[in-house]
Design an enzyme around this catalytic site. Structure first.
Site, PDB file in Angstrom:
ATOM      1  N   GLY A  59       0.838  -1.197   0.000  1.00 52.99           N
ATOM      2  CA  GLY A  59       0.000   0.000   0.000  1.00 52.99           C
ATOM      3  C   GLY A  59       0.871   1.244   0.000  1.00 52.99           C
ATOM      4  N   GLN A  64       3.301   9.951   0.626  1.00 51.78           N
ATOM      5  CA  GLN A  64       4.589   9.252   0.776  1.00 51.78           C
ATOM      6  C   GLN A  64       5.529   9.513  -0.405  1.00 51.78           C
ATOM      7  OE1 GLN A  64       2.500   5.353   1.945  1.00 51.78           O
ATOM      8  NE2 GLN A  64       4.446   5.226   3.019  1.00 51.78           N
ATOM      9  N   LEU A 108       6.459   1.706   4.210  1.00 53.26           N
ATOM     10  CA  LEU A 108       7.586   2.050   3.338  1.00 53.26           C
ATOM     11  C   LEU A 108       8.274   3.338   3.796  1.00 53.26           C
ATOM     12  CD1 LEU A 108       6.045   1.145  -0.143  1.00 53.26           C
ATOM     13  CD2 LEU A 108       7.693  -0.176   1.212  1.00 53.26           C
ATOM     14  N   HIS A 153      -2.258   7.920   6.739  1.00 46.68           N
ATOM     15  CA  HIS A 153      -1.269   8.755   6.040  1.00 46.68           C
ATOM     16  C   HIS A 153      -1.902  10.040   5.499  1.00 46.68           C
ATOM     17  CE1 HIS A 153       2.428   6.441   5.950  1.00 46.68           C
ATOM     18  NE2 HIS A 153       1.811   5.354   5.521  1.00 46.68           N
TER      19      HIS A 153
HETATM   20 NI    NI Z   1       2.591   3.398   5.546  1.00 46.31          NI
END
Ligand code: NI
Length: 188
Positions: A59, A64, A108, A153
């Site tokens: 995901g 990000q 990540l 996020h």
């Molecule tokens: Ni994450």
């Protein structure tokens, strides 16, 4: 000779983007809703998917890769299964269940750090898909965990924010140490 795959890549250019990691302050930003699902939105989602597959991860939220929009890509298929990309634009949680599901999560943006987090095991979500169509459905198990992690996020929340301050600081220090070592290796 004509390489069909190369031709397709010309027709549909995709690019990997850099993934931001903690403690980058951009990750704490609240992302804005997408006003119109356009080809530009889809190009971003294509890049995000390629970036996620390369990482590899299951995901990824747009923030990000430094884009503060409420967009998520995901693929929960197993290694030997057909890829099943999922795209979520402006996702919302409409309902959840009281029963919590503990799951060891990773991110990540917090590489090589895993810790158990508890979240509702089923959530009813509403979102726009790749084509801008509205979907409403229940997500459960890993799907529920992943969509809640990614939706965090969009609000500037990382999974380590659900841990104790001590564990969170330990995670960030570990990431910083690894990044310093990587930078030193690259300089040699
Ligand atoms: Ni994450």
């Amino acid at each position: 000779m004509l390489d069909v795959r190369r031709l397709i890549s010309y027709l549909k250019p995709m690019a990997q983007r850099d993934i931001l990691i903690v403690p980058n302050p951009v990750l704490k930003q609240v992302s804005k809703p997408v006003e119109k699902v356009s080809d530009k939105t889809r190009a971003l989602m294509d890049d995000m998917l390629e970036t996620m597959y390369a990482a590899p991860g299951i995901g990824l939220a747009a923030i990000q890769v430094g884009v503060p929009l409420r967009i998520i890509v995901m693929d929960l298929s197993g290694q030997d299964e057909e890829p099943t990309p999922r795209y979520f634009i402006n996702p919302e949680i409409l309902e959840d269940v009281e029963e919590l599901l503990p799951w060891e999560e990773g991110c990540l943006s917090v590489p090589d750090f895993y810790e158990e987090v508890e979240r509702p095991g089923r959530v009813k979500i509403r979102y726009l898909n790749y084509h801008g169509e509205q979907i409403t459905e229940w997500a459960e198990d890993l799907y529920a965990v992943c969509i809640q992690h990614e939706m965090d996020h969009l609000n500037g929340v990382l999974f380590i924010d659900h841990l104790s301050r001590l564990k969170r600081q330990r995670a960030i220090r570990k990431v910083q140490k690894t990044e310093r070592e990587k930078a030193l290796d690259a300089a040699e």
